[in-house]
Scaffold this active site. Structure first.
Site, mmCIF file in Angstrom:
data_model
loop_
_atom_site.group_PDB
_atom_site.id
_atom_site.type_symbol
_atom_site.label_atom_id
_atom_site.label_comp_id
_atom_site.label_asym_id
_atom_site.label_seq_id
_atom_site.Cartn_x
_atom_site.Cartn_y
_atom_site.Cartn_z
ATOM 1 N N ASP A 34 0.689 -1.332 -0.052
ATOM 2 C CA ASP A 34 -0.067 0.095 0.199
ATOM 3 C C ASP A 34 0.834 1.339 -0.278
ATOM 4 O O ASP A 34 0.782 2.276 -0.674
ATOM 5 C CB ASP A 34 -0.783 0.111 1.229
ATOM 6 C CG ASP A 34 -1.937 -0.906 1.194
ATOM 7 O OD1 ASP A 34 -1.980 -1.697 0.221
ATOM 8 O OD2 ASP A 34 -2.744 -0.972 1.929
ATOM 9 N N ALA A 35 1.812 1.040 0.777
ATOM 10 C CA ALA A 35 2.818 2.436 0.656
ATOM 11 C C ALA A 35 3.526 2.804 -0.674
ATOM 12 O O ALA A 35 3.582 3.897 -0.840
ATOM 13 C CB ALA A 35 3.934 2.211 1.956
ATOM 14 N N ASP A 38 0.641 4.176 -2.452
ATOM 15 C CA ASP A 38 0.205 5.807 -2.116
ATOM 16 C C ASP A 38 1.497 6.675 -2.879
ATOM 17 O O ASP A 38 1.045 7.780 -2.951
ATOM 18 C CB ASP A 38 0.222 5.671 -0.626
ATOM 19 C CG ASP A 38 -0.972 5.024 -0.140
ATOM 20 O OD1 ASP A 38 -1.833 4.964 -0.877
ATOM 21 O OD2 ASP A 38 -1.067 4.727 1.008
ATOM 22 N N GLU A 116 -12.811 6.628 13.406
ATOM 23 C CA GLU A 116 -13.180 5.110 13.305
ATOM 24 C C GLU A 116 -12.059 4.471 12.939
ATOM 25 O O GLU A 116 -10.989 5.044 12.143
ATOM 26 C CB GLU A 116 -14.089 5.018 12.342
ATOM 27 C CG GLU A 116 -15.397 5.601 12.451
ATOM 28 C CD GLU A 116 -16.575 5.676 11.380
ATOM 29 O OE1 GLU A 116 -16.229 4.751 10.634
ATOM 30 O OE2 GLU A 116 -17.655 6.256 11.679
ATOM 31 N N LYS A 118 -9.787 2.204 10.602
ATOM 32 C CA LYS A 118 -9.726 1.760 9.167
ATOM 33 C C LYS A 118 -9.703 0.428 9.092
ATOM 34 O O LYS A 118 -8.642 -0.036 9.209
ATOM 35 C CB LYS A 118 -9.031 2.765 8.337
ATOM 36 C CG LYS A 118 -8.963 2.678 6.987
ATOM 37 C CD LYS A 118 -8.307 3.683 6.302
ATOM 38 C CE LYS A 118 -8.482 3.687 4.747
ATOM 39 N NZ LYS A 118 -8.142 2.342 4.211
ATOM 40 N N ASP A 120 -8.829 -2.861 7.088
ATOM 41 C CA ASP A 120 -8.182 -3.359 5.858
ATOM 42 C C ASP A 120 -9.095 -4.557 5.310
ATOM 43 O O ASP A 120 -8.752 -5.477 5.312
ATOM 44 C CB ASP A 120 -6.881 -3.663 6.001
ATOM 45 C CG ASP A 120 -5.977 -3.428 4.717
ATOM 46 O OD1 ASP A 120 -6.619 -2.715 3.742
ATOM 47 O OD2 ASP A 120 -4.664 -3.891 4.606
ATOM 48 N N TYR A 227 -20.464 1.301 8.416
ATOM 49 C CA TYR A 227 -19.816 2.625 8.676
ATOM 50 C C TYR A 227 -20.458 3.760 8.032
ATOM 51 O O TYR A 227 -19.987 4.967 8.349
ATOM 52 C CB TYR A 227 -18.200 2.676 8.655
ATOM 53 C CG TYR A 227 -17.703 2.270 7.345
ATOM 54 C CD1 TYR A 227 -18.044 3.194 6.379
ATOM 55 C CD2 TYR A 227 -16.887 1.026 7.302
ATOM 56 C CE1 TYR A 227 -17.517 2.521 4.946
ATOM 57 C CE2 TYR A 227 -16.475 0.858 5.960
ATOM 58 C CZ TYR A 227 -16.456 1.605 4.955
ATOM 59 O OH TYR A 227 -16.168 1.123 3.584
ATOM 60 N N LYS A 293 -13.956 11.459 10.473
ATOM 61 C CA LYS A 293 -14.991 12.064 9.864
ATOM 62 C C LYS A 293 -15.463 13.531 10.608
ATOM 63 O O LYS A 293 -15.819 13.197 11.853
ATOM 64 C CB LYS A 293 -16.385 11.110 9.377
ATOM 65 C CG LYS A 293 -15.716 9.857 8.906
ATOM 66 C CD LYS A 293 -16.785 8.836 8.932
ATOM 67 C CE LYS A 293 -16.174 7.539 8.130
ATOM 68 N NZ LYS A 293 -17.018 6.328 8.200
ATOM 69 N N LYS A 317 -3.468 7.356 7.520
ATOM 70 C CA LYS A 317 -2.515 6.033 7.451
ATOM 71 C C LYS A 317 -1.717 5.738 8.482
ATOM 72 O O LYS A 317 -0.916 6.528 8.795
ATOM 73 C CB LYS A 317 -2.109 5.791 5.973
ATOM 74 C CG LYS A 317 -3.108 5.604 4.912
ATOM 75 C CD LYS A 317 -3.777 4.385 4.814
ATOM 76 C CE LYS A 317 -4.084 3.920 3.740
ATOM 77 N NZ LYS A 317 -3.177 3.830 2.483
ATOM 78 N N CYS A 411 13.451 -35.719 0.873
ATOM 79 C CA CYS A 411 12.890 -35.006 1.994
ATOM 80 C C CYS A 411 14.324 -34.639 2.906
ATOM 81 O O CYS A 411 15.072 -35.611 3.184
ATOM 82 C CB CYS A 411 12.213 -36.088 2.581
ATOM 83 S SG CYS A 411 11.592 -35.502 4.131
ATOM 84 N N CYS A 414 13.913 -37.030 6.013
ATOM 85 C CA CYS A 414 13.955 -38.872 6.135
ATOM 86 C C CYS A 414 14.713 -39.170 4.729
ATOM 87 O O CYS A 414 15.026 -40.373 4.523
ATOM 88 C CB CYS A 414 12.617 -39.482 6.412
ATOM 89 S SG CYS A 414 11.616 -39.084 5.118
ATOM 90 N N CYS A 429 6.823 -35.212 0.761
ATOM 91 C CA CYS A 429 7.587 -36.200 1.179
ATOM 92 C C CYS A 429 6.695 -37.395 0.946
ATOM 93 O O CYS A 429 5.666 -37.474 1.424
ATOM 94 C CB CYS A 429 8.027 -36.058 2.560
ATOM 95 S SG CYS A 429 8.755 -37.637 3.247
ATOM 96 N N CYS A 434 7.823 -40.694 7.957
ATOM 97 C CA CYS A 434 8.813 -39.714 8.016
ATOM 98 C C CYS A 434 8.477 -39.133 9.255
ATOM 99 O O CYS A 434 7.423 -38.692 9.812
ATOM 100 C CB CYS A 434 8.457 -38.635 6.971
ATOM 101 S SG CYS A 434 9.340 -37.103 7.418
HETATM 102 S S1 IVH Z 1 -15.733 5.940 5.164
HETATM 103 C C1 IVH Z 1 -15.992 8.383 1.071
HETATM 104 N N1 IVH Z 1 -15.107 4.460 7.161
HETATM 105 O O1 IVH Z 1 -11.352 2.900 3.450
HETATM 106 C C2 IVH Z 1 -15.561 7.027 1.522
HETATM 107 N N2 IVH Z 1 -14.362 3.706 5.105
HETATM 108 O O2 IVH Z 1 -10.684 4.927 0.472
HETATM 109 C C3 IVH Z 1 -16.074 6.995 2.912
HETATM 110 N N3 IVH Z 1 -12.433 1.801 5.217
HETATM 111 O O3 IVH Z 1 -13.256 2.881 0.548
HETATM 112 C C4 IVH Z 1 -15.487 5.816 3.500
HETATM 113 N N4 IVH Z 1 -12.623 1.575 7.418
HETATM 114 O O4 IVH Z 1 -13.000 0.652 1.925
HETATM 115 C C5 IVH Z 1 -14.985 4.583 5.695
HETATM 116 N N5 IVH Z 1 -14.304 3.311 9.009
HETATM 117 C C6 IVH Z 1 -14.326 3.448 7.803
HETATM 118 C C7 IVH Z 1 -13.608 2.637 7.155
HETATM 119 C C8 IVH Z 1 -13.611 3.055 5.618
HETATM 120 C C9 IVH Z 1 -12.231 1.176 6.155
HETATM 121 C C10 IVH Z 1 -12.129 1.603 3.909
HETATM 122 C C11 IVH Z 1 -13.238 1.927 2.726
HETATM 123 C C12 IVH Z 1 -12.936 2.975 2.010
HETATM 124 C C13 IVH Z 1 -11.469 3.159 1.950
HETATM 125 C C14 IVH Z 1 -10.925 4.663 2.072
#
Ligand code: IVH
Length: 477
Positions: A34-35, A38, A116, A118, A120, A227, A293, A317, A411, A414, A429, A434
């Site tokens: 992911d890094a 990004d 919240e 996040k 994965d 969520y 949010k 992140k 193996c 053995c 094996c 074994c």
């Molecule tokens: S809110 C407008 N809340 O993170 C998008 N997303 O790119 C609103 N995700 O697509 C997403 N936990 O797959 C929201 N508590 C959470 C989340 C969450 C994981 C994921 C989701 C989203 C991506 C953000």
């Protein structure tokens, strides 16, 4: 950068990011962390900020995810499913907070934020009409998703019917994920069966959810946290994000409400971030950051959205659990069914506070795919498990002294012959007596997954086997 070179770089980035989107969203099989992804995305954004003429609807900066796969029917989202902007550190979050207050809300007052975890996993939408789950889809490209209705219904904790009173129509959004323990169990059994193992819980969730046969999905213990909302009929006045989660809970939907923090002002957001980050390794599931949010729905509406993401939310992140080290040796392990799996022995490296010195390689195809050799410098990443994976070989750092490992003929325990069936990725094996297999069989027999024999852990077993007190399962009695 000259006019030609920045255009060329932009085209390269678009192409590369689209390729990674396809690998991640459609094939559930990413090539980079992911890094790394990004990083490419940020380069694209900064290039487009400098040269706005590069921005077009064809740029991944204006798009979400990837087109739905043709093997699924497609479903249109009534309200588009967007993505989130990222903040990599506290300063980037403070900048976000300042910008929305000063540029868009014209107020200096502190904002209230819902923080919240996040998760994965895989973003999905669930349509409930008159309380009944009628449709479910993946995010897809944000406008069109894949129809996974039958698959989603196999998630045991998800109600097919909401508890009344509930709205006439509501699009619930959430994240489908695996608990780490279930992910590890799944990979272990895939390994034993010679099937495909998954690089991390997120890929396992995506792969399990996007099955054509819902019976296959049903056999996987997927979970979900809800969520957010798309459409919602307005019988009900909901004024904040936290209230959304409370209503979800009342309707019987799984939410992570106990772990959601209502923060007043930016400093409390940063406190919540540190708290989540510290607890990251002790949670039953993998989180890759915190979603922040703006809590008040009225303010969310005032802020609105830009291209692919809402202005009222941001993802903070976590730093990746990655590190660079060297592969000192590759040894072979014999499992209870004779499956021989390679293990990489690493120069010890600290990944998010844990020193690791071994990496699992899953199977031989993995060694070939990575072109891994003894002596290679590699990037390792902890994906949920304490034992990390090799995600990349730094081929540019090779000295020429590295050595390949070949498929064993005998193996390592053995010395019996080893066979690899056409359709399998693991060599086995062939000797059922074994000693290595026997030990693993006994260990499995007493383990929690099988007979769950109390007070007989691996340590005690190892001792008893070494003393010759136990030679086969019958000796336990
Ligand atoms: S809110 C407008 N809340 O993170 C998008 N997303 O790119 C609103 N995700 O697509 C997403 N936990 O797959 C929201 N508590 C959470 C989340 C969450 C994981 C994921 C989701 C989203 C991506 C953000």
């Amino acid at each position: 950068m000259g006019a030609v070179s920045y255009r060329r770089r932009h085209a390269e980035l678009c192409k590369e990011i689209k390729r990674h989107n396809h690998l991640y969203y459609v094939l559930d099989s990413p090539e980079v962390s992911d890094a790394e992804y990004d990083q490419l995305f940020r380069e694209l954004l900064s290039l487009e900020a400098e040269f706005p003429e590069l921005v077009s609807s064809a740029s991944p900066s204006q798009q979400v995810g990837a087109q739905p796969a043709a093997k699924f029917a497609s479903v249109e989202h009534a309200v588009p499913m967007l993505s989130l902007k990222n903040a990599r550190n506290a300063d980037e979050f403070l900048e976000f907070d300042k910008s929305i207050r000063e540029n868009f809300l014209a107020s200096n007052a502190e904002l209230e934020y819902a923080c919240e975890m996040k998760l994965d996993g895989v973003a999905v939408e669930l349509v409930y009409e008159n309380g009944i789950l009628t449709k479910s889809s993946t995010r897809g490209d944000g406008y069109l998703g894949e129809d996974i209705t039958e698959n989603i219904k196999t998630i045991s904790e998800l109600p097919h019917k909401l508890i009344h009173p509930c709205p006439r129509i509501v699009d619930v959004r959430g994240e489908v994920y695996f608990n780490l323990i279930d992910f590890q169990k799944l990979n272990r059994s895939q390994e034993e069966l010679g099937g495909k193992t998954f690089a991390n819980p997120r890929n396992a969730a995506a792969g399990s959810l996007r099955q054509l046969d819902s019976k296959a999905t049903a056999s996987r213990p997927l979970r979900i946290f809800c969520y957010g909302v798309g459409r919602i009929s307005t019988e009900l006045e909901i004024s904040s994000q936290i209230e959304v989660l409370r209503h979800f809970k009342d309707w019987g939907l799984p939410v992570n409400l106990d772990e959601t923090v209502c923060a007043r002002g930016a400093n409390e957001v940063l406190e919540a971030y540190d708290n989540f980050l510290n607890r990251r390794d002790s949670l039953p599931f993998e989180i890759d950051g915190m979603v922040v949010k703006v809590n008040q729905i009225a303010l969310q509406s005032e802020l609105g959205t830009v291209s692919r993401s809402p202005r009222w939310a941001i993802a903070m992140k976590f730093p990746p659990k990655q590190g660079e080290t060297c592969v000192e040796a590759i040894s072979l392990q014999v499992g209870r069914t004779g499956a021989i799996t390679p293990v990489a022995h690493l120069k010890p490296v600290v990944l998010s506070g844990v020193t690791v010195s071994r990496a699992s390689l899953h199977n031989w195809d993995e060694i070939e795919r990575l072109d891994l050799r003894v002596g290679d410098r590699v990037i390792v990443e902890r994906a949920g498990d304490v034992i990390p994976d090799v995600v990349k070989v730094l081929t540019e750092k090779r000295s020429g002294q590295e050595s390949r490992v070949s498929l064993p003929i005998r193996c390592p325990e053995c010395h019996a012959s080893v066979q690899k069936a056409e359709n399998e990725v693991v060599p086995r094996c062939t000797n059922t007596h074994c000693p290595a297999q026997t030990i693993e069989r006994i260990k499995h027999f007493v383990s929690r997954d099988a007979m769950d024999i109390d007070g007989l852990g691996e340590k005690q077993l190892d001792q008893l086997i070494q003393l010759g007190k136990i030679v086969d399962i019958a000796d336990l009695y």
